[in-house]
Design a protein around this motif. Sequence first.
Motif, PDB file in Angstrom:
ATOM      1  N   PHE A 137     -31.691 -71.768  56.766  1.00  0.00           N
ATOM      2  CA  PHE A 137     -30.425 -72.482  56.585  1.00  0.00           C
ATOM      3  C   PHE A 137     -29.555 -72.398  57.838  1.00  0.00           C
ATOM      4  CE2 PHE A 137     -25.984 -72.766  55.323  1.00  0.00           C
ATOM      5  CZ  PHE A 137     -25.983 -73.930  54.560  1.00  0.00           C
ATOM      6  N   THR A 138     -29.386 -71.214  58.372  1.00  0.00           N
ATOM      7  CA  THR A 138     -28.495 -71.062  59.528  1.00  0.00           C
ATOM      8  C   THR A 138     -29.085 -71.695  60.776  1.00  0.00           C
ATOM      9  OG1 THR A 138     -29.412 -68.839  59.933  1.00  0.00           O
ATOM     10  CG2 THR A 138     -27.397 -68.982  58.608  1.00  0.00           C
TER      11      THR A 138
ATOM     12  N   ARG B 162     -28.317 -75.335  60.491  1.00  0.00           N
ATOM     13  CA  ARG B 162     -26.894 -75.564  60.738  1.00  0.00           C
ATOM     14  C   ARG B 162     -26.575 -75.504  62.220  1.00  0.00           C
ATOM     15  NH1 ARG B 162     -23.336 -70.496  59.946  1.00  0.00           N
ATOM     16  NH2 ARG B 162     -24.705 -70.084  61.732  1.00  0.00           N
ATOM     17  N   ASP B 163     -27.118 -74.486  62.919  1.00  0.00           N
ATOM     18  CA  ASP B 163     -26.840 -74.343  64.345  1.00  0.00           C
ATOM     19  C   ASP B 163     -27.427 -75.502  65.145  1.00  0.00           C
ATOM     20  OD1 ASP B 163     -25.640 -71.985  63.624  1.00  0.00           O
ATOM     21  OD2 ASP B 163     -27.282 -70.694  64.310  1.00  0.00           O
TER      22      ASP B 163
ATOM     23  N   LEU C 127     -27.891 -78.515  64.067  1.00  0.00           N
ATOM     24  CA  LEU C 127     -27.073 -79.692  63.807  1.00  0.00           C
ATOM     25  C   LEU C 127     -25.804 -79.661  64.648  1.00  0.00           C
ATOM     26  CD1 LEU C 127     -26.533 -82.268  62.173  1.00  0.00           C
ATOM     27  CD2 LEU C 127     -25.511 -80.826  60.394  1.00  0.00           C
ATOM     28  N   ALA C 128     -25.179 -78.499  64.730  1.00  0.00           N
ATOM     29  CA  ALA C 128     -23.966 -78.375  65.537  1.00  0.00           C
ATOM     30  C   ALA C 128     -24.261 -78.658  67.002  1.00  0.00           C
ATOM     31  CB  ALA C 128     -23.372 -76.978  65.367  1.00  0.00           C
TER      32      ALA C 128
END
Length: 316
Positions: free
Chosen positions: A245-246, A249-250, A252-253
């Motif tokens: 998950f993280t 997320r990273d 995507l950022a």
Amino acid sequence: MTAIDERTLTTPTGRLLGSWESGSPEWHAARASRLGGSDMAAVLGRSPWVSPYRLWHLKAGLVKDGETTAAQSRGHYLEDGIRRWWADQNPEFSVVTGGTYTHVERDYQLANPDGLLVQDGRVAGVLEIKTDAQDDPGTWGVEGTDQIPLYYRTQILWYLDCLGLKVAHVAVLTARLEFRHYVVEYDPADAKILRAHAEAFLDSLLFGEAPDKDTTDSTYQTVRELHPDIDDREVQLSHDQVVEFTSARDALADAKANWTLVRSRMGEWMGDAKRAEFLGFRIAARKSKQGGTPWVEADRKCPPSTDFISEEEFAA
């Protein structure tokens, strides 16, 4: 157009269940345990609208179809006019509004054609009617051929296989308000592949084995619908789950930040130009709304980066 009643017509392998309005309770009941033409595109993972994961949960009764979209409503209202245009252009056929059919032996196989084509007193083929809101001439091939989008071809082959017919005529109204006519012939090899995938999908329903999740919004929306409530509690994740998950997320950022930087550069490279091109390919466009400040976006026809050779190969 003709006043022939479809209940008096027979097809080689089709069994008429009834004639119901699309979306009616009877229509939904007929489809609940069967696979229709549009379902088959989803089974194969080729539908732009429904993922295999969502279709599985729809057929399992765990989620429900959404509200009719604007595109579906538009197509419904335009259907009769497109049918009349095609009938006027092809007077050798009588066009009869289609009903809902199953195969006489394979009850799981459903066909809901837009029309049946009658010639010399017998059903000679099916008529499918489409509207296409994509203003892209590459969506459909040369008129008169079978060069239609794969998800529509899958639907049509499924209908022909169910009904035992050999040819389908496709009438299309494009986003440019052009009427077009295509012809798709039955392919027994492709139909056999479709049946194999259909039977495997139905087996997965029987054994409760849902397809893997994929990257589509359709699958994400399904997961959301499966869990509509929010309980005031915690769930403990595994190490692998939290890393997955993280990491996403990273990434995507980072991707958003890089996209902002690249768009700034593209805006500078383009200056006041409307479009940016490379060797005839449309790459980017500057747009504005109601005279506001322009923004940069990738052109709808921009190919993926993998289509371009490396700088070293290009120089060579």
